[in-house]
Design an enzyme around this catalytic site. Structure first.
Site: not given
Ligand code: NAD
Length: 505
Positions: A201, A255-256, A276, A310, A408
């Site tokens: 997804k 996100s965390t 991640e 990230c 962050e």
């Molecule tokens: P997000 O956590 O809001 O969303 C990421 C994904 O999770 C999306 O596909 C979203 O639809 C899904 N999602 C959201 N809520 C959910 C739930 N309750 N259950 C299941 N899936 C759910 O993150 P974002 O804003 O899209 O991305 C930014 C974050 O990603 C930042 O915190 C960044 O640091 C992190 N990130 C980490 C890495 C790594 O490798 N450590 C790499 C890239 C981004």
């Protein structure tokens, strides 16, 4: 209006290939076919450079997710993928990589339109890195191996014992919007190489390259049902995937905060989980560096991809002897980055991905100002609704308790602080709940190694930043994640160990 906003170049017209990808009917890719959703809801797709609606995607229902999971389950259980010779899995994954490579220009443009990242970065970073991951992981398929171990409590030769590595099963993979295709390939590569089947997804902000990936998977010869791609909201479609009892593992990048929700939701069925998550990575600059080039590197460490990375170097710690000069260099760099629409020539920094993200980053800058931080460069957020730009921003005079230092931001905002000795900078660098990455800048080998061992982060760079390689493990300490992607650990994360002990008497 600041010069950086005044000089913004407009978004050029999309290519014919992108226009036709955008005109597609909103459907889901399940069991090798494009199918309609069981519900009628869709989510708009926007171009963040213009804030204009450019398409729609399905907002998958729980029933849709169930269909996709069942397709992946059947494809796993009937052996159409696990039963193949591992070298055939390797070949099919390389074939997929070849097809993606042939469509690199189109995929790069779609990524740039969807996410807002400059076209040159989509083509020179996202695509080649994603393909390198896919190919590296394809190579593991016939090399997974196992172990033969003599039991320690029995006479030698009485038992034959070995450890097999088997694919974990059906994997739900959820990726974010900052590097959409790269993250998708980092996820599907090891899963498919190990013999798992997948429901992927993408993030609702950036589905375009994942949908094109589905078209190209269908061309690759990878059997139907092995890779299913569904779009939809995180809290509904994502959550249904995480909770589905027929899913064996969830691999998530994001996100965390959401990582914790997913980890909790996956507990009911004790799914395997790889996370991640976010970072707040320190960039530690010792006094012996070349200031000009290090200021440029520190600027790239935070401003690349509009800071939506990230592993962004979002906390700069410069030794007191060089702090003022370094800060000036960083501020100069911030003022020189060319902002513009993602496809416009010469754009170094595109918009943020969404109005929501622009507001979030803007509110952090405001909170920093209110708490007493000085804005040394940038600090402005584009006001118009027609784009989501934030200026490259450098904040100084910050204190460790400020939200801009602790949390962050996920935007082009760096906080700069000074230090006097190694103990002090180690304590400051580690004063965070996150632990994804860090970089150290010095020619002093002793300081380099002492810092590298004391900084709590999953990856530490010396005199470089953000170098990710598929041959090496990548992942976070502390609340930056669970498990590793890349390297041997990256493929092992998609396997279960099975111990077999046979009595030879
Ligand atoms: P997000 O956590 O809001 O969303 C990421 C994904 O999770 C999306 O596909 C979203 O639809 C899904 N999602 C959201 N809520 C959910 C739930 N309750 N259950 C299941 N899936 C759910 O993150 P974002 O804003 O899209 O991305 C930014 C974050 O990603 C930042 O915190 C960044 O640091 C992190 N990130 C980490 C890495 C790594 O490798 N450590 C790499 C890239 C981004």
């Amino acid at each position: 209006m600041t010069a950086q906003f005044a000089e913004l170049k407009a978004q050029p017209e999309y290519s014919v290939a992108s226009q036709s990808a955008l005109a597609r009917k909103s459907q889901l890719f399940i069991n090798g076919k494009w199918v309609d959703s069981t519900g009628g809801d869709t989510i708009d797709i926007l171009d963040p450079s213009t804030a204009r609606k450019i398409g729609e995607q399905v907002d998958a229902t729980a029933e849709d997710i169930d269909r996709a999971v069942r397709a992946a389950r059947i494809a796993f259980d009937d052996g159409r993928w696990t039963g193949l010779a591992p070298s055939m899995r390797e070949r099919l994954l390389h074939r997929l990589a070849d097809i993606l490579e042939r469509h690199a220009d189109e995929l790069g443009e779609l990524e740039s339109i969807d996410n807002g990242k400059p076209l040159m970065f989509a083509k020179s970073v996202d695509l080649p890195s994603g393909l390198a991951f896919l190919r590296q992981m394809a190579g593991w398929a016939p090399r997974l191996g196992g172990d033969c171990v003599d039991p320690s409590m029995h006479p030698s030769g009485a038992f034959h014992a070995y450890v097999r590595r088997e694919p974990v099963g059906v994997v739900g993979q959820i990726v974010p919007w900052n590097f959409p295709l790269l993250m998708a390939l980092m996820k599907i590569g090891p899963a498919l190489a190990a013999g798992c089947t997948v429901v992927l997804k993408p993030a609702e902000q950036t589905p375009l390259t994942a949908l094109r990936l589905a078209d190209l998977v269908a061309e690759s010869g990878i059997p139907d049902g092995v890779l299913n791609i569904v779009t939809g909201r995180g809290e509904t479609a994502g959550d249904a995937l995480v909770r589905h009892p027929l899913v064996d593992k969830i691999a998530f990048t994001g996100s965390t905060a959401v990582g914790k929700i997913i980890n909790r939701a996956a507990t009911d069925t004790l799914k395997r989980v790889t996370l991640e998550l976010g970072g707040k990575s320190p960039v530690i600059i010792m006094p012996d560096v070349d200031i000009d080039s290090t200021a440029g590197s520190a600027a790239r460490a935070i401003f690349f991809n509009s800071g939506q990375v990230c592993i962004a170097g979002s906390r700069v710690y410069a030794h007191r002897q060089v702090f003022d000069e370094l800060l000036e260099g960083l501020a100069t760099q911030a003022g020189e980055w060319k902002l513009g629409a993602s496809l416009a020539e010469g754009t170094q920094m595109g918009p943020l991905v969404s109005a929501e993200q622009r507001a979030r980053v803007g509110s952090y800058i405001e909170a920093g100002r209110k708490a007493g931080a000085s804005v040394v460069a940038g600090g402005n957020v584009s006001g118009a609704d027609s784009s989501y730009f934030v200026q490259p921003t450098v904040l100084a005079n910050v204190t460790p308790d400020m939200s801009v230092v602790r949390e962050e931001i996920f935007g082009p905002v760096v906080v700069a602080q000074r230090f006097d000795d190694l103990d002090e900078v180690v304590a400051a660098a580690n004063d965070t709940e996150l632990g994804l990455a860090a970089s150290i800048w010095t020619k002093d080998l002793s300081a380099m190694h002492r810092l590298a061992s004391r900084v709590k982060a999953g990856i530490v760079w010396g005199n470089c930043h953000a170098l990710i390689d598929p041959a090496l493990p990548f992942g976070g300490f502390k609340q930056s994640g669970l498990g590793r992607e890349g390297g041997r650990s990256g493929i092992d994360a998609y396997t279960e160990e099975k111990t077999v002990i046979i009595n030879l008497a």
